[in-house]
Design a protein around this motif. Structure first.
Motif, short mmCIF file in Angstrom:
data_model
loop_
_atom_site.label_atom_id
_atom_site.label_comp_id
_atom_site.label_asym_id
_atom_site.label_seq_id
_atom_site.Cartn_x
_atom_site.Cartn_y
_atom_site.Cartn_z
N GLY A 1 -17.23 14.84 32.66
CA GLY A 1 -17.94 15.40 33.81
C GLY A 1 -18.65 16.70 33.48
O GLY A 1 -19.71 17.00 34.03
N VAL A 2 -18.06 17.51 32.60
CA VAL A 2 -18.66 18.79 32.23
C VAL A 2 -19.96 18.56 31.46
O VAL A 2 -20.97 19.24 31.68
CB VAL A 2 -17.66 19.62 31.38
CG1 VAL A 2 -18.29 20.91 30.92
CG2 VAL A 2 -16.41 19.90 32.19
N GLU B 1 -21.76 15.83 31.73
CA GLU B 1 -22.68 15.27 32.71
C GLU B 1 -23.31 16.38 33.56
O GLU B 1 -24.51 16.35 33.84
CB GLU B 1 -21.94 14.28 33.63
CG GLU B 1 -22.88 13.48 34.49
CD GLU B 1 -22.16 12.58 35.47
OE1 GLU B 1 -21.10 12.98 35.97
OE2 GLU B 1 -22.67 11.49 35.73
N ALA B 2 -22.49 17.37 33.92
CA ALA B 2 -23.01 18.49 34.71
C ALA B 2 -24.11 19.22 33.94
O ALA B 2 -25.14 19.57 34.50
CB ALA B 2 -21.88 19.45 35.07
N ALA B 3 -23.90 19.43 32.63
CA ALA B 3 -24.90 20.10 31.82
C ALA B 3 -26.18 19.27 31.73
O ALA B 3 -27.29 19.79 31.81
CB ALA B 3 -24.34 20.39 30.43
N GLU B 4 -26.01 17.94 31.61
CA GLU B 4 -27.19 17.05 31.59
C GLU B 4 -27.94 17.15 32.91
O GLU B 4 -29.17 17.22 32.93
CB GLU B 4 -26.75 15.60 31.38
CG GLU B 4 -26.47 15.27 29.93
CD GLU B 4 -25.87 13.87 29.77
OE1 GLU B 4 -25.59 13.21 30.78
OE2 GLU B 4 -25.69 13.46 28.61
#
Lengths: 233, 344
Positions: free
Chosen positions: A131-132, A134-137
């Motif tokens: 998730g981390v 994905e958050a950066a993406e």
């Protein structure tokens, strides 16, 4: 005075220890360990990154890179170190120009330990919550920004504890390399201790190695503690 | 404005192809809070990831302010993403960074200068009510505080659109309401369009203007939140609405059964009031017209939505059959939803 090669007392003939050569052997061991560890760290992180980034890809080239890297890592992680040194003698001669002395130990030390560390690096990256990433993406980060702003800092405690473990096995490897003439405490224990039937030298070399390992582990644990912000302290 | 046209997403598998999203058509207006509700696996998370290109539709187009998201790649895609914020169920903060460093993260990505990004992040931390905690690490914060940090981080790039993927699902009811208040404030003050994905009708009722209900990848019902609460058409929507109307439905059934056991001669009716009716003294008027009816309140609740209130009342009516029939007729006439739970 005749030195006895048997019996418990043979460990305590400290007058027979050549302290200056013991000291220079210690320095050689530390030098071999640190020098190879720096290169193992860099190479291991690169290989680990390559493994991580190409995992589960559907792209043909990415799969090829993954397959080749995994093969390299698995092969060199599996070959027993003492055999690897002998196997790599010609390569060593080409690379460093000699097959004896501390320098000659470096190629086999690095090629043996880097795959070992690469697997730990890959595991450390896989442990990061997806998730981390994905958050950066979702924030529009480039792949490269994700690597140096998310993957590396978020896995830093695991990377450091991995390098500590790798470093300790490297110390063990340098001792083995010593047997075939690479210098250091292993070499001293083998030549002056075993072959000259001087058990005291072997004991002193052992104790010094233990002290080096102990210092190394403590240092590693301290750094991990400092880096790990997951638990409130 | 966001337009979703004939969007489907298929995941081809070895055994069979899974349809995560099926022929979805939606229009979301600028500045509104749009809710998408559905049980887990309904395809709402896949759908929301198409807004910022984390997923691409197998067919159909997602258009945001005239830009077709699925056509973007590389730099233009990253730039489009920088104009959207996203928050998640598990916050997805970087634990190795402090609150301030987490909020400056998206600003670092666009290469903003250090002093400027610290000033901006500090302001956002104030906005979400975390002033004084700038140097704390996420592990030192509660769930609600971590979500506030995530919201500040999502706002850092001045987005036009905020995507919320089950952002309150991991929080307790009180914290959920606080976070929802914050989202509402952000929507009102910064005029940011917010898309809320949730499985909790409470979240929709509290902040959304319009909503869609998703089931097995398809949007089965769509419209104004108030209208859907008042007249749910589909069975699944009715389930969601009733969950929210009577959060202690089981307790109510227990209470009704107890009452019936005590007073076997009771008729139990459920009354539903919407909007203006909830403000009228309908019950006291009914008692004045039918003075021989005795009345016992079993359970009741009134909820505020963005457009008005919705009330539910469970009553036990005692007395002459004709009188009771007259009373319920009166309620019908006043356009109060009347449902007989248990007759005589």
């Amino acid at each position: 005075m005749v030195s006895s090669t048997t019996g418990f007392s043979s460990y305590f003939h400290f007058s027979q220890v050549n302290w200056p050569s013991m000291w220079s052997a210690t320095v050689e061991t530390i030098w071999m360990t640190i020098f190879s560890l720096v290169l193992v760290g860099i190479l291991g992180i690169l290989l680990g990154l390559l493994l991580f980034e190409t995992t589960g890809s559907t792209n043909f080239w990415a799969r090829l890179v993954h397959w080749v890297t995994a093969l390299f890592v698995n092969v060199f992680r599996s070959v027993p170190f003492i055999i690897l040194i002998v196997l790599l003698l010609p390569l060593t001669k080409n690379l460093v120009g000699t097959i004896i002395g501390p320098k000659a130990a470096l190629p086999s030390l690095i090629i043996s330990a880097a795959p070992f560390y690469a697997r730990m690096v890959e595991l450390a990256f896989h442990e990061i919550d997806h998730g981390v990433i994905e958050a950066a993406e979702a924030m529009g980060a480039t792949r490269w920004q994700i690597i140096y702003k998310v993957l590396l800092p978020e896995s830093s405690p695991a990377l450091v504890s991995g390098i500590t473990v790798t470093g300790i096995s490297l110390i063990g490897f340098t001792a083995m390399a010593g047997v075939i003439g690479a210098g250091g405490l292993g070499n001293l224990a083998y030549l002056d201790g075993f072959q000259a039937s001087n058990n005291t030298v072997t004991l002193v070399a052992t104790i010094i190695i233990l002290i080096v390992v102990f210092i190394f582990q403590t240092l590693g644990d301290l750094i991990v503690d400092k880096l790990d912000k997951r638990v409130a302290n | 404005m966001i337009e979703i046209k004939d969007v489907s997403k298929l995941y081809p598998g070895k055994q069979k192809t899974i349809t995560a999203v099926k022929d979805v058509n939606l229009t979301i207006n600028d500045g509104e809070i749009y809710g998408i509700v559905g049980y887990s696996g309904a395809g709402k998370s896949t759908l929301v990831r198409m807004f910022n290109g984390l997923e691409t539709p197998t067919s159909g187009v997602v258009t945001i302010n005239g830009t077709v998201m699925s056509e973007l790649k590389g730099k233009p895609l990253r730039e489009a993403r920088q104009k959207m914020g996203m928050i998640f169920q598990y916050f997805n903060l970087l634990w190795s960074r402090t609150v301030l460093e987490n909020v400056t993260f998206p600003l670092e990505l666009i290469g903003m200068d250090k002093a400027e990004r610290i000033a901006k992040a500090t302001k956002l931390i104030d906005t979400v009510g975390l002033q004084g905690r700038e140097n704390a690490y996420p592990s030192e914060l509660s769930g609600g505080q971590q979500q506030r940090v995530a919201i500040a981080r999502a706002l850092a790039n001045d987005p036009q659109l905020l995507l919320s993927d089950e952002a309150t699902s991991g929080l307790d009811p009180k914290t959920t309401d606080e976070v929802l208040e914050l989202l509402l404030k952000i929507n009102r003050e910064l005029k940011i369009t917010i898309i809320v994905i949730t499985h909790e009708m409470h979240v929709i009722r509290k902040i959304c203007d319009r909503m869609a209900v998703m089931d097995e990848g398809a949007v089965v019902e769509e419209g104004n939140v108030f209208d859907i609460f008042r007249h749910p058409k589909m069975e699944i929507t009715r389930q969601f609405v009733s969950e929210e109307e009577t959060p202690q439905l089981n307790d109510t059934t227990v209470v009704i059964n107890e009452l019936l056991a005590q007073v076997p001669t009771g008729k139990i009716v459920k009354l539903t009031f919407h909007g203006d009716q909830a403000k009228l003294p309908i019950i006291s008027e009914m008692l004045r017209q039918f003075p021989n009816v005795d009345l016992n309140i079993v359970d009741g609740s009134i909820h505020q939505t963005q457009e008005g209130s919705i009330g539910t009342l469970y009553l036990q009516l005692l007395g002459d059959d004709d009188e009771i029939a007259g009373a319920t007729d009166y309620l019908h006439k006043m356009r109060v939803g009347t449902e007989v739970i248990r007759g005589e």
